[in-house]
Design a protein around this motif. Structure first.
Motif, PDB file in Angstrom:
ATOM      1  N   ARG A 108       0.835  -1.204   0.000  1.00 21.74           N
ATOM      2  CA  ARG A 108       0.000   0.000   0.000  1.00 21.74           C
ATOM      3  C   ARG A 108       0.869   1.254   0.000  1.00 21.74           C
ATOM      4  O   ARG A 108       0.641   2.204  -0.766  1.00 21.74           O
ATOM      5  CB  ARG A 108      -0.898  -0.004   1.250  1.00 21.74           C
ATOM      6  N   ARG A 122       2.533   2.029  -3.253  1.00 24.24           N
ATOM      7  CA  ARG A 122       1.620   2.590  -4.248  1.00 24.24           C
ATOM      8  C   ARG A 122       1.181   4.015  -3.901  1.00 24.24           C
ATOM      9  O   ARG A 122       1.186   4.902  -4.762  1.00 24.24           O
ATOM     10  CB  ARG A 122       0.370   1.702  -4.377  1.00 24.24           C
ATOM     11  N   ASP A 123       0.832   4.233  -2.635  1.00 17.26           N
ATOM     12  CA  ASP A 123       0.151   5.483  -2.280  1.00 17.26           C
ATOM     13  C   ASP A 123       1.022   6.503  -1.546  1.00 17.26           C
ATOM     14  O   ASP A 123       0.686   7.692  -1.531  1.00 17.26           O
ATOM     15  CB  ASP A 123      -1.067   5.179  -1.397  1.00 17.26           C
TER      16      ASP A 123
END
Lengths: 417, 106
Positions: A40, A43-44
């Motif tokens: 996560r 990606r973010d």
């Protein structure tokens, strides 16, 4: 087929507010559930801040391979010094901090590292290889067939402990103390294991130091010889260390030579079991052992992170890091970064560039024993292939409660009769 | 294209044409010359592309910067003429360069 990537968009790792993501939480590691949180962040929020609410206080997470490389190479801005809290996300109480060269910056780091480095120089590795072969054969030949046993207890621990005893020229009959001290050094108090408190840990360190002080005193007046204690006792940069610094460097060398290889020895068995087609590839072509070993080390990432402390305000990945901030480099995440490693979630024994992983770290703190670790694993797999059709994992591994050491307390296996 | 000669520790010699702008390390790795590992991929961060530069060529290869010097300090067999091949950029001026590999890259 390789083990599938468990991407589940409804999993809390992908839905929780970013500032609540706390990848260092050891509960996730003991559950084997740590990877989605790092995915996560990649990606973010590749450079991400976990505020005060974590058990380790606030810290930055660096999750991409190239960002980590930048941190590794900038030792002036990103310090390893024990005086700032050292190299793991957990801070020990200030008065209990321990100097050791992995937790130092240049120039003292460089001088001390060079004292011990020759132990793994090409000449010494050649010398060790025959010994490793002999011991590995002995351990594998003693394993039961057709019954369940614990691979960690019967193979990974004995092999790494014997190696460590040879590196220190440590009394062989007492070698179990080395793995005991290694476990005591890394075990969090919250793990409800042997170490009950930081004071208890200090008592164990006292025993360790007393034992090794005896060895030092025996060797300091003899000519220098190729064992780590003798080398430290005679080394220009280490012979006048304080007892606390000697203790620190011993802990470093014990943990560095023990936990890491141990957990890759166990992890490899698990990965081959989970990826039977990859194991078949290796069986059909034993020349792949070198590349399989690198892949095991990447996939396991036995040290999930290293930590630095910012010495000045700086920018990384578009984020403003302040002097004094704790910066965690997630090797475990960089090893799964598809910007650098193709199809990184798959375990593949014949990758094009198998050695391009970050498990050993990069820059001046790169693992000093990396080639020895590879040699131990290579010999283990060569000899396993020569003896066993396969090693089946017959139950869930028990994982370690730590977001620093990523490993296994036990791994139930069976070798077909 | 400049020709670089890589000599393995066992004496095996490989003369390779390497494109200007690539590093001496890339010239070896891209052509499967054994003896150069380059674990870090060219970031001057692992000291596993260690080579000995023949004296006649040493000055033409430039001087190592602080980071390279510090990494070379950790190469087991480093000598006065040691360089990290990832830090030497191939140009026409290096046509004919000879580098030798150490016994092992650690």
């Amino acid at each position: 087929m390789n083990a599938p990537v468990n991407y589940d968009p409804s999993h809390e790792a992908w839905t929780m507010p970013l500032d609540q993501v706390d990848p260092a939480n050891p509960m996730r590691f003991i559950a084997g559930a740590e990877l989605p949180y790092l995915a996560r962040l990649r990606r973010d929020a590749p450079v991400h801040y976990t505020p005060q609410n974590s058990m380790f206080g606030p810290y930055w997470s660096v999750t991409k391979y190239n960002d980590i490389m930048q941190v590794e190479l900038n030792t002036e801005v990103f310090s390893s010094s024990w005086a700032h809290g050292g190299i793991s996300v957990r801070d020990r109480p200030k008065e209990l901090r321990i100097p050791m060269f992995i937790a130092m910056d240049p120039p003292v780091h460089d001088d001390q590292r060079k004292v011990v480095q020759p132990i793994v120089a090409p000449f010494n590795l050649q010398k060790f290889e025959a010994l490793i072969r002999e011991r590995t054969a002995m351990v594998l030949d003693s394993l039961p067939r057709g019954e369940t046993f614990d691979w960690v207890e019967k193979v990974s621990i004995p092999l790494t402990t014997m190696m460590l005893a040879s590196l220190f020229d440590f009394p062989f009959e007492d070698r179990h103390l080395l793995s005991h001290w290694s476990d005591c050094s890394t075990m969090p108090v919250e793990a409800n294991g042997f170490i009950k408190s930081e004071q208890h840990r200090e008592e164990v360190f006292g025993e360790l130091l007393a034992y090794f002080t005896k060895l030092w005193n025996e060797r300091v007046n003899e000519p220098v010889r190729p064992d780590l204690v003798s080398m430290l006792a005679h080394g220009e940069a280490t012979k006048n260390m304080s007892p606390r610094e000697y203790l620190g460097n011993l802990i470093l060398l014990i943990v560095g030579g023990n936990d890491t290889t141990r957990n890759s020895m166990s992890g490899g068995v698990l990965f081959m079991h989970q990826n039977p087609d990859e194991f078949a590839k290796l069986r059909a072509n034993p020349k792949l052992v070198d590349s399989a070993v690198s892949e095991i080390i990447r996939y396991q990432t036995p040290l999930a992170h290293m930590r630095r402390t910012a010495t000045q305000d700086t920018e990384l990945g578009g984020q403003q890091i302040k002097a004094g901030d704790k910066v965690v480099m997630w090797y475990l995440s960089a090893n799964r970064d598809d910007a650098v490693i193709e199809n990184p979630d798959a375990f593949i024994v014949d990758r094009k560039r198998p050695r391009q992983h970050i498990s050993f770290g990069f820059g001046i703190h790169r693992c000093v024993g990396n080639r020895l670790a590879e040699l131990q694993l290579k010999v283990l797999w060569e000899q396993m292939l020569a003896r066993f059709p396969k090693v089946e994992v017959v139950g869930e591994p028990k994982r370690v409660f730590s977001s620093f050491v990523r490993g296994y307390a036990s791994l139930p296996v069976r070798i077909p009769a | 294209m400049p020709t670089i000669t890589y000599i393995e520790f066992n004496g095996t010699s490989h003369s390779i044409e390497v494109e200007n702008g690539l590093s001496v390390m890339e010239g070896a790795v891209n052509n499967n010359v054994p003896g150069i590992d380059a674990d870090c991929g060219g970031s001057c961060a692992c000291a596993t592309c260690h080579v000995f530069v023949d004296d006649a060529w040493l000055a033409k290869c430039g001087t190592p910067d602080t980071q390279e010097k510090s990494m070379l300090g950790f190469a087991a067999t480093a000598q006065e003429n040691s360089r990290l091949a990832c830090q030497i950029t191939v140009t026409d001026a290096l046509d004919g360069l000879v580098v030798r590999m150490p016994e092992a890259q650690h």
